[in-house]
Design a protein around this motif. Structure first.
Motif, PDB file in Angstrom:
ATOM      1  N   THR A 115       0.622  -0.610  -0.270  1.00 27.08           N
ATOM      2  CA  THR A 115       0.131   0.070  -0.027  1.00 27.08           C
ATOM      3  C   THR A 115       0.671   1.190  -0.024  1.00 27.08           C
ATOM      4  O   THR A 115       1.705   1.140   0.920  1.00 27.08           O
ATOM      5  N   THR A 116       0.564   2.233  -0.590  1.00 27.87           N
ATOM      6  CA  THR A 116       1.825   3.193  -0.800  1.00 27.87           C
ATOM      7  C   THR A 116       0.114   5.240  -1.130  1.00 27.87           C
ATOM      8  O   THR A 116      -0.837   4.418  -1.320  1.00 27.87           O
ATOM      9  N   VAL A 117       0.804   5.362  -0.179  1.00 29.37           N
ATOM     10  CA  VAL A 117       0.131   6.911  -0.121  1.00 29.37           C
ATOM     11  C   VAL A 117       0.680   7.938  -0.934  1.00 29.37           C
ATOM     12  O   VAL A 117       1.720   8.086   0.136  1.00 29.37           O
ATOM     13  N   SER A 118       0.195   8.813  -1.468  1.00 31.89           N
ATOM     14  CA  SER A 118       1.410   9.358  -2.105  1.00 31.89           C
ATOM     15  C   SER A 118       0.460  10.997  -1.939  1.00 31.89           C
ATOM     16  O   SER A 118       0.111  11.192  -2.869  1.00 31.89           O
ATOM     17  N   CYS A 119       1.435  12.003  -0.825  1.00 29.43           N
ATOM     18  CA  CYS A 119       0.115  13.400  -1.339  1.00 29.43           C
ATOM     19  C   CYS A 119       1.186  14.831  -1.850  1.00 29.43           C
ATOM     20  O   CYS A 119       2.775  15.038  -0.974  1.00 29.43           O
ATOM     21  N   PHE A 120       0.788  15.890  -2.524  1.00 30.74           N
ATOM     22  CA  PHE A 120       1.136  16.386  -2.341  1.00 30.74           C
ATOM     23  C   PHE A 120       0.745  18.072  -2.807  1.00 30.74           C
ATOM     24  O   PHE A 120      -0.744  18.354  -2.859  1.00 30.74           O
ATOM     25  N   THR A 121       1.813  18.999  -2.664  1.00 33.90           N
ATOM     26  CA  THR A 121       1.323  20.469  -3.105  1.00 33.90           C
ATOM     27  C   THR A 121       2.429  20.993  -3.261  1.00 33.90           C
ATOM     28  O   THR A 121       3.221  20.794  -2.910  1.00 33.90           O
TER      29      THR A 121
END
Length: 171
Positions: free
Chosen positions: A142-148
């Motif tokens: 499982t991977t989670v990638s968040c960006f801003t």
């Protein structure tokens, strides 16, 4: 009368605070309840399941949570240290050598994992900062990638961490 009115208001407030969870029926991967305003959409993932998550309106932030099933013949590394080392190696490969912050070991729903931040496009107009998390279970990764944008990351990080905590890892 006062009690039922207060109970109605409490129930209304409670139900509006959290959005319903999303779950992929085939894999069991999902996103648990999130505060109101988050948008969750299924996203095509051939070997598992994925969801796109946007932060509440008025903020700029975006996340992708992905689960990839493990082939029946493959076994995950054993022990938290070995799992985390494999996840770091996969992250380095995926990021093509980009540097990232100090890796922190985490555990969620019994699954060992890692989290870190990294920047992309440092010398461009679209300098982005990512919060990345990965977990390994017997069923898959499982991977989670968040960006801003970098200048908004500090403000968005609590939303990103909320999303990571909401991920339901298949066991």
């Amino acid at each position: 009368m006062k009690f039922s009115a207060a109970m109605t208001v409490t129930l209304a407030l409670t139900s509006s605070v959290h959005a319903e969870p999303f779950r992929d029926a085939t894999t069991g991967f999902g996103i648990g309840p999130l505060p109101t305003g988050f948008e969750v959409r299924p996203y095509p993932q051939p070997d598992g399941a994925a969801f796109e998550i946007s932060s509440p309106a008025g903020r700029t932030g975006h996340c992708m949570a992905t689960f990839v099933t493990r082939p029946a013949v493959a076994r995950p590394p054993s022990g938290d240290h070995a799992v985390r080392a494999a996840l770091v190696a996969a992250a380095r490969l995926s990021l093509r050598g980009d540097s990232f912050s100090k890796v922190r070991g985490i555990r969620q729903l019994g699954a060992p994992g890692i989290t870190f931040t990294f920047d992309m496009g440092k010398h461009t107009l679209s300098h982005l900062r990512f919060l990345w998390a990965a977990f390994e279970s017997a069923k898959g990764r499982t991977t989670v990638s968040c960006f801003t944008f970098v200048e908004r990351f500090k403000q968005q990080r609590p939303d990103f961490e909320t999303i990571v905590r909401a991920v339901m890892i298949p066991r």
